[in-house]
Design an enzyme around this catalytic site. Sequence first.
Site, PDB file in Angstrom:
ATOM      1  CB  SER A 677      -0.922   0.004   1.235  1.00 32.54           C
ATOM      2  OG  SER A 677      -0.157   0.024   2.414  1.00 32.54           O
ATOM      3  CE  LYS A 720      -3.682   0.656   4.514  1.00 35.91           C
ATOM      4  NZ  LYS A 720      -3.419   0.257   3.128  1.00 35.91           N
TER       5      LYS A 720
END
EC number: 3.4.21.53
Length: 774
Positions: A677, A720
């Site tokens: 990511s 996140k």
Amino acid sequence: MATKQTTTVPLLPLRGLLVYPTMVLHLDVGRDKSVQALETAMIEDHLIFLVSQKEMGIDEPTEEDFYHTGTLAKIKQMLKLPNGTMRVLVEGLNRAKIVSFKQEEKMFSVDIEQHTEDHEKTSEDEALMRTLLQYFEQYIKLSKKVSQETLATVTDIDEPGRLADIITSHLPVKVDQKQEILEMLDVKERLEKVIEYINNEQEVLQLEKKISQRVKKSMERTQKEYYLREQMKAIQKELGDKDGKTAEVSSLLEKIEKAGMTDHIKEVALKELDRYEKVPASSAESSVIRNYIEWLISLPWTKETEDILNIKRAEKILDDEHYGLEKVKERVLEYLAVQQLTKSLRGPILCLSGPPGVGKTSLARSIATSLNRQFVRASLGGVRDESEIRGHRRTYVGAMPGRIIQGMKKAGTINPVFLLDEIDKMSNDFRGDPSSALLEVLDPEQNNTFSDHYIEETYDLSNVLFIATANNLATIPGPLRDRMEIIDIAGYTELEKLEIAKRHLFPKQLKEHGLGKTQLNIKDEAFLKIIRMYTREAGVRSLERTLASICRKAAKQIVGEERKRITVTPKTLEDFLGKPRFRYGQIEEEDQVGVATGLAYTTVGGDTLSIEVSVAPGKGKLILTGKLGDVMKESAQAAFSYIRSRADELGVDPSFHEKLDIHVHVPEGAVPKDGPSAGITMATALVSALTDNPVRKEVGMTGEITLRGRVLPIGGLKEKTLSAHRAGLTKVLIPRDNEKDIEEIPESVREYLEIVPVSHLDEVLKHALVGESL
């Protein structure tokens, strides 16, 4: 040849008795008519006719109640007894048959026709007599109710008819059978009939003897076992076992009967109990068998708690004990609703996945309370032996069942809520793979016949509601993960943490530290400052520890300084906790070149990741530091290759890879970092460093990059974005394919963050860089 004579004589009815000719017998007579008949006979010629009644119970018989054939007898002696009865000695003379019946007022008298026997003995009669004597001798040996003197007396009889009569009188046959012999005038026929009777009696006696021997053997065996048991008790007492095993075996047997086992399990338990009784107490096997029996007894086989299928009650319990977690609560209420409709739904396998401290374990306990079920927890963290799940075989020293069976024993019911805690932290080695052993436990199609190596017999787990917890689903093997329904629990927002602290954590700590509600008060602003500047986590464990620290210091002040009331405000917070540990607000105080903020997902929730790039003259080396994993290194290589391929469009010197050394560093170098990511974050930092264009400090980003600049989707978006919110970012760039996951982000976070979906690196750079790079 027989002769016939007719005589009139008094009649004496007999009950249950019959007299044959030539027999001498004592009779006790008590009925008035019978006494009168005797007295009349004594006055006349001492002759009396003896005949049997058909029914013994009739006291006042009539003509129909007598047999018509009897015996004419002579009274030899008569004596009156003190109780009013007459004892008379009679001798049978001849067979006789009633011709006419005379019923007088005080007694019976009859006209009889006598039959005197004048039979010439033939050789056939002799053969029949010998056969009868032989049978009678065998009967005496079998019966032992007739003396040998009787046999000697009978043997001397030379008359065939008399022999048949005397032997019949000694046989235990019914009166009607004896009457049949009395009525037989043919001597040969009489002998044959007596032989038939005595033969039948012999067969009966032989059967009685066999039965008696069988019973005797059984008695002997029982007596022998009793004697041996008494001996065993004495020996055990001498060896120090005071009570022996008898009381213990009886106690175990009683427990087995009350345990509610299935027929098969009960049969196994009784068989093992029989083995235990025979094995010496000093033998090592004795304790092994006893432990096994006790495990069978202690396990629940049929006992279950009744579910309270009240959705409103369950919802209230879940809301009272946990703030937020709407998705999990909704799933539990769905389960309750379906079970209420079907009454037969098997327990689902739920897996609560999320970072530490978000309430996974306590939520499972609340689910048990809402269902009115027993709660049992098994921690699987660090388990790497298959025997921990399936148990050890009884052949091993110290063998015991696995954690599943141990948990069922602890629960005491067949339908508990069973928590498999830290299921992602199991490992495997040469001792086996415990996660594979769990496949049977967590498969609704198989767990009704779960087999534990120690118990050996199948155990039904289909009524159990299994709930697993995990921090990281990636470490759970695919087949095991496939058997569970995954429910993600992300971290809490600031507002949720504030409510949790006020409703649950702070009251709990007050109680544990002996403080009253009026003694310590924390302002909402102080709670927020604690959350922002003293804790940075997905869950609330650090928050609870921090509140505990405040309570301890407050307790000291109340006791030591005798203060009655303490109020904690943002200004006084440092007096309790010291300087803030974290900086709340922008990660960077100003826009910087070569520094981009990425969003990462870890086992403890979401986190921000600062990626730094520096450029220096050199030969085109790409240096990666910060303890990066293979995936992060590959992301850096991909970003590097993409920038080289589009150097002109990005405003980068096309020959930078020959003239410059590029150093990519991720701070906190001691912490391993890996995951797909950080591609666009690295690419942004590289472009910023190569073009000397600063990255906006308020922008965070997450997404993987391809060699063509496409942005690939990622996981853990909710975690996140929560970390971005905690860090004070205001704009977050996410892959366009993750646009569907925005709904999972709490409303309060969405209001604060500008979430921008992007599909290509060009879009990323437009939003991330201060100047226009394209």
